[in-house]
Design an enzyme around this catalytic site. Structure first.
Site, short mmCIF file in Angstrom:
data_model
loop_
_atom_site.label_atom_id
_atom_site.label_comp_id
_atom_site.label_asym_id
_atom_site.label_seq_id
_atom_site.Cartn_x
_atom_site.Cartn_y
_atom_site.Cartn_z
N ASP A 526 12.29 -28.14 -62.35
CA ASP A 526 13.14 -28.26 -61.34
C ASP A 526 14.52 -28.95 -61.54
O ASP A 526 15.33 -28.94 -60.81
CB ASP A 526 12.51 -28.76 -59.81
CG ASP A 526 11.62 -27.73 -59.05
OD1 ASP A 526 11.93 -26.45 -59.50
OD2 ASP A 526 10.82 -28.17 -58.49
C1 BGC Z 1 11.47 -34.20 -59.40
C2 BGC Z 1 10.86 -32.86 -59.78
C3 BGC Z 1 10.40 -32.01 -58.57
C4 BGC Z 1 11.83 -31.89 -57.92
C5 BGC Z 1 11.56 -31.19 -56.62
C6 BGC Z 1 12.69 -33.69 -58.73
O1 BGC Z 1 13.30 -35.05 -58.18
O2 BGC Z 1 11.91 -34.64 -60.70
O3 BGC Z 1 9.59 -33.10 -60.56
O4 BGC Z 1 10.19 -30.70 -58.88
O5 BGC Z 1 12.26 -32.93 -57.73
O6 BGC Z 1 10.98 -31.96 -55.49
C1 NOJ Z 2 7.09 -31.03 -59.78
C2 NOJ Z 2 7.32 -29.63 -58.90
O1 NOJ Z 2 6.30 -29.64 -57.73
C3 NOJ Z 2 7.05 -28.51 -59.58
O2 NOJ Z 2 7.11 -27.28 -58.72
C4 NOJ Z 2 7.90 -28.76 -60.70
O3 NOJ Z 2 7.71 -27.26 -61.73
C5 NOJ Z 2 7.72 -29.71 -61.57
N1 NOJ Z 2 7.79 -30.68 -60.82
C6 NOJ Z 2 8.64 -29.93 -62.84
O4 NOJ Z 2 9.89 -30.00 -62.46
#
Ligand code: BGC
Ligand code: NOJ
Length: 854
Positions: A526
């Site tokens: 993400d």
């Molecule tokens: C985090 C990710 C997460 C995303 C969506 C980001 O700040 O680093 O791990 O998937 O937020 O919530």
């Molecule tokens: C946490 C999120 O919940 C997931 O959807 C995502 O794939 C990972 N972070 C990596 O960014």
């Protein structure tokens, strides 16, 4: 850093036993597994909610408090005579040193025991099955030779339902709080089952159809419902004014902050013990059933009007006395110790059944306890919570993730297939007609979340991943014929199969200049925001508008994911007689694999992506972020270039550049400056989260890749590095977070303290660790026709037995590995008969399977 131990596993009871309350971080557990949930720390901190941690928060909790984890379900014990200090069985909030402390976190229950001055107080917390309440059975035991006179106070603070506005809208909140207290009529003799019940009914008289209550199964000698009266404006939870004074105020809250506290006087003879049962519950009433009518139409079973008085915030003006029938019913279900013990035994049986479905005996206790207990337990918790409520997720931020929920599914589909089926339908219902999807949906409404919208181009593939896992486990192909809407719009229903078809179409209709998938807003990572270009610190990387128009940003992670899921889909199509469709998608998968080999191979590893302008990401050409884990994981899992040796070279590069003592980091070298063309990933300091943290979720992709390459020792080494039971043994202090479950992220080799864990409990790591060990290492894989046996073992593994319930049949699978090979099944006998190949065909009954590797 000196390493200390704060607890240990008790496998026989399926518990983790914490023996020092001052853990390096609160070590929590989850109560409830259906509608009503609680988070509980080892010092009884935490909160409860009904279904949705944002919209139906029952009790208040302060994230970011100092000290942290202040607030929860607290009990205070004060000796009526003498000067001994007030204490709490969980040490906090009083922090009076205890003579003994223990917290046992078990399967959806927690038992906290404290002892002081020869009085023991043990509290069992759990949410009984099919019940909208947390039950707290408190046992006081006089271990001395003297009579003990004690004053017992309970305490919880109500949240004004919406956990977000509860923390924001004080100008309104401080005037809305309303309670009722039902206490046995003074003067009438108390009898068993007569409860003092405190009701929280803020906003009940207007649009809410729900209230909460906190009861005790005795006539309490007093109570409090107004926080400032009970705690005092200048005191903290550690020394509430009433507790210090040993005297309740019988306060009725009018606005401000309503709480619930019972005051009970206890006398214990030497050796005597007494139980008190507290119930924290939630009730919903139909509009026409909301109020207790004057004519007494609503009668309650255990507290008839004549025996009790009701006090309310509005006093005589109150025309909205709540209908307490349902609360009384629940309270009556748990008003004796016998009833509570029975409900607790039922919960334990429920877990026996769930955990009997897959069990290993390997001779390695550290492996067995993870496989048989904690990994499966974490999968269930993650299924229930998605990413909403933990001590790192405030319960107000995120709904259910489309990709997260599909991945979580592989962790529990063997245990509760019907709920997995429903989950798939719910998720697919948030898809758009073109195969794209809402990235998240709200559990209460099941509607797609407009704040975040869609455009994450890996999302559609995960629906294939989840659905195929479900069909292989259950053999239930009928799910493909279910009518499922798009974006929850009635009238748009098509079959679930059609949803799968448009999902993969979405990938092939959105290819970039190299024939690789366009990334959209992001893929699994993400934070790799290749079309975001944000310079505004006030906008979130996650929700800000993207500039995808004209973008050349392509993802090798989606490419690998597509090859895996498109091949699975093609095989499914063949099974159901859709040969042309199978052929179409197989060709697309082959073309994608070719594109990866041609444009996605960097020489020693797979590239990660092309950016907006078509520049390489994750290449030896780059200064930072030369190599990333996600594309190595997915392209090796897909077996792309296996014959040409690309898989082995990619995996070797992972070992060389990404691996470290604590696991595999996400990228290397870490980014040290902000790259606007990459977004959030480069916003994190080096070694954390998506910037070179050990993002545990994706380590299993490499481990599975290792099993594809048949490298059992490497697979095991990577696996054991992030297996909690190994970390538990010698790194509790460094690791900080709970040693019985995986956390999302462990600080990577570039961080200040490599090995420090964060974001425990709610992570896709749980499901992926489960898939890895159950299907790829131990190698028992559900397939359409039966169980496919294909272990990939370290050379030290010579023998193990898996008991596996599969579609109602019981298989005992005994694997021997005399030469210590990594891979290769030489012979299989099923109930004494040799079988061809390595699929044990499904049939009902009990089966004995002998597998010889070699
Ligand atoms: C985090 C990710 C997460 C995303 C969506 C980001 O700040 O680093 O791990 O998937 O937020 O919530
Ligand atoms: C946490 C999120 O919940 C997931 O959807 C995502 O794939 C990972 N972070 C990596 O960014």
């Amino acid at each position: 850093m000196e390493q200390k131990r704060y607890g240990h596993f008790d496998d026989q009871h399926r518990e983790y036993v914490i023996t020092d309350p001052q853990t390096p971080w609160p070590w929590i557990n989850y109560l409830g597994n259906e509608d009503f949930f609680s988070l509980i720390s080892n010092t009884a901190g935490g909160y409860s909610f009904y279904k949705d941690a944002k919209f139906r928060r029952l009790t208040r909790y302060r994230y970011n408090g100092v000290p942290m984890d202040n607030g929860g379900r607290y009990f205070y014990i004060k000796e009526a005579l003498g000067e001994s200090p007030v204490w709490s069985p969980g040490w906090k909030p009083c922090k009076t040193p205890l003579d003994f402390y223990e917290c046992r976190h078990g399967m959806n229950y927690t038992r906290i025991t404290g002892r002081k001055n020869d009085v023991e107080c043990s509290v069992l917390f759990f949410v009984p099955l099919k019940t909208w309440a947390e039950v707290q059975k408190l046992t006081l035991n006089n271990l001395s030779n003297d009579v003990k006179r004690l004053k017992l106070f309970s305490f919880q603070e109500w949240c004004l339902w919406n956990a977000a506005t509860d923390m924001e809208n004080f100008q309104r909140n401080f005037s809305t709080g309303e309670v009722e207290v039902e206490s046995p009529t003074p003067g009438l003799p108390s009898r068993e089952g007569v409860a003092t019940v405190i009701y929280h009914k803020t906003e009940y008289k207007e649009r809410r159809n729900h209230y909460a209550y906190y009861s005790v199964n005795t006539a309490a000698q007093g109570f409090d419902t107004d926080r400032e009266s009970f705690v005092g404006l200048y005191n903290g939870f550690d020394a509430p004014e009433c507790v210090v004074a040993g005297q309740p105020k019988n306060s009725i809250a009018h606005g401000w902050s309503p709480i619930a506290s019972h005051y009970i006087e206890v006398e214990l003879q030497p050796g005597e013990s007494k139980d008190y049962i507290f119930v924290l519950g939630y009730v919903e009433n139909e509009q026409e059933e909301k109020y207790e009518r004057a004519e007494g139409a609503v009668q309650s079973s255990n507290a008839p009007a004549a025996r009790s008085t009701v006090q309310t915030s509005l006093g005589a003006l109150d025309h909205t006395i709540i209908n307490k029938r349902k609360a009384h019913e629940t309270i009556a279900r748990f008003d004796t110790s016998e009833k509570v013990d029975k409900a607790f035994a039922e919960l334990n049986r429920y877990w026996d059944d769930l955990l009997n479905i897959y069990k290993v005996e390997s001779g390695n206790a550290k492996l067995d306890r993870m496989v048989n207990i904690w990994n499966q337990y974490q999968c269930m918790v993650t299924f229930c919570m998605s990413r909403s409520a933990s001590f790192f997720e405030s319960g107000i931020g995120r709904g259910m993730g489309f990709r997260d929920s599909n991945q979580d599914l592989v962790g529990f589909v063997h245990q509760i297939p019907e709920r997995a089926r429903q989950r798939i339908i719910d998720i697919a219902s948030t898809q758009f007609p073109d195969g794209g999807c809402y990235h998240q949906y709200q559990p209460l409404t099941k509607r797609g979340n407009n704040d975040i919208g869609g455009g994450f181009n890996d999302d559609p593939c995960w629906l294939i991943f989840g659905t195929i896992a479900y069909i292989k486990e259950t053999g239930d192909f009928s799910i493909l014929d279910e009518q499922v809407p798009f974006d929850n719009q009635p009238g748009t229903e098509v079959t679930l199969f059609e949803h799968l078809r448009v999902s993969l179409n979405h990938v092939i209709e959105n290819l970039g200049p190299h024939g690789l998938p366009l990334i959209g807003r992001a893929d699994w990572n993400d934070c790799l925001n290749l079309n975001c270009f944000s310079w505004d610190p006030n906008e979130s990387f996650q929700t800000t508008e993207n500039k995808s128009e004209g973008s050349k940003a392509e993802s090798l992670m989606i490419a690998g994911l597509f090859v895996v899921t498109a091949k699975d889909y093609a095989a499914l199509c063949k099974r159901i007689g859709k040969d042309a469709e199978a052929e179409r998608m197989q060709q697309a998968a082959d073309a994608m694999a070719e594109a990866v080999k041609q444009y996605g191979w960097d020489g020693e590893w797979f590239l990660r992506a092309y950016d907006f302008y078509g520049n390489k990401i994750g290449s030896a050409e780059n200064e930072e972020g030369k190599i990333f884990i996600e594309s190595q994981g997915w392209c090796t899992m897909a077996g792309i270039g296996l014959e040409e040796g690309l898989v082995a070279r990619s995996l070797d590069s992972v070992k060389k550049y990404l691996d470290c003592e604590h696991g595999i980091v996400l990228n290397n070298p870490a980014f040290t400056t902000y790259h606007v063309e990459m977004g959030e990933i480069s916003s994190y300091p080096a070694g954390y989260k998506e910037n070179a943290g050990i993002f545990c979720h994706n380590n299993p992709w490499v481990i599975i890749g290792e099993t594809v390459a048949g490298r059992g020792d490497d697979a095991w080494t990577h696996y054991a590095k992030i297996l909690p039971s190994y970390v538990e043994e010698d790194r509790q202090t460094l690791h900080k977070v709970e040693p019985y479950v995986n956390c999302q992220m462990v600080a990577g080799k570039d961080a200040a303290r490599p090995g420090e864990g964060k974001n425990s409990w709610l992570t896709g790591t749980a499901a992926w660790m489960w898939l890895t060990v159950s299907q790829y290492i131990l190698g028992i894989k559900p397939d359409y026709d039966g169980l496919l046996i294909d272990p990939c073992l370290p050379s030290t593994a010579r023998e193990y037995t898996v008991s596996r319930r599969f579609r109602g049949a019981d298989y005992t699978i005994h694997v021997v590995n005399p030469q210590g090979v990594a891979k290769g099944v030489k012979t299989i006998t099923l109930d004494g008969q040799a079988i061809e190949g390595n699929v044990i065909p499904f049939s009902e009954g009990n089966h004995q399977v002998e597998v010889v590797m070699g």
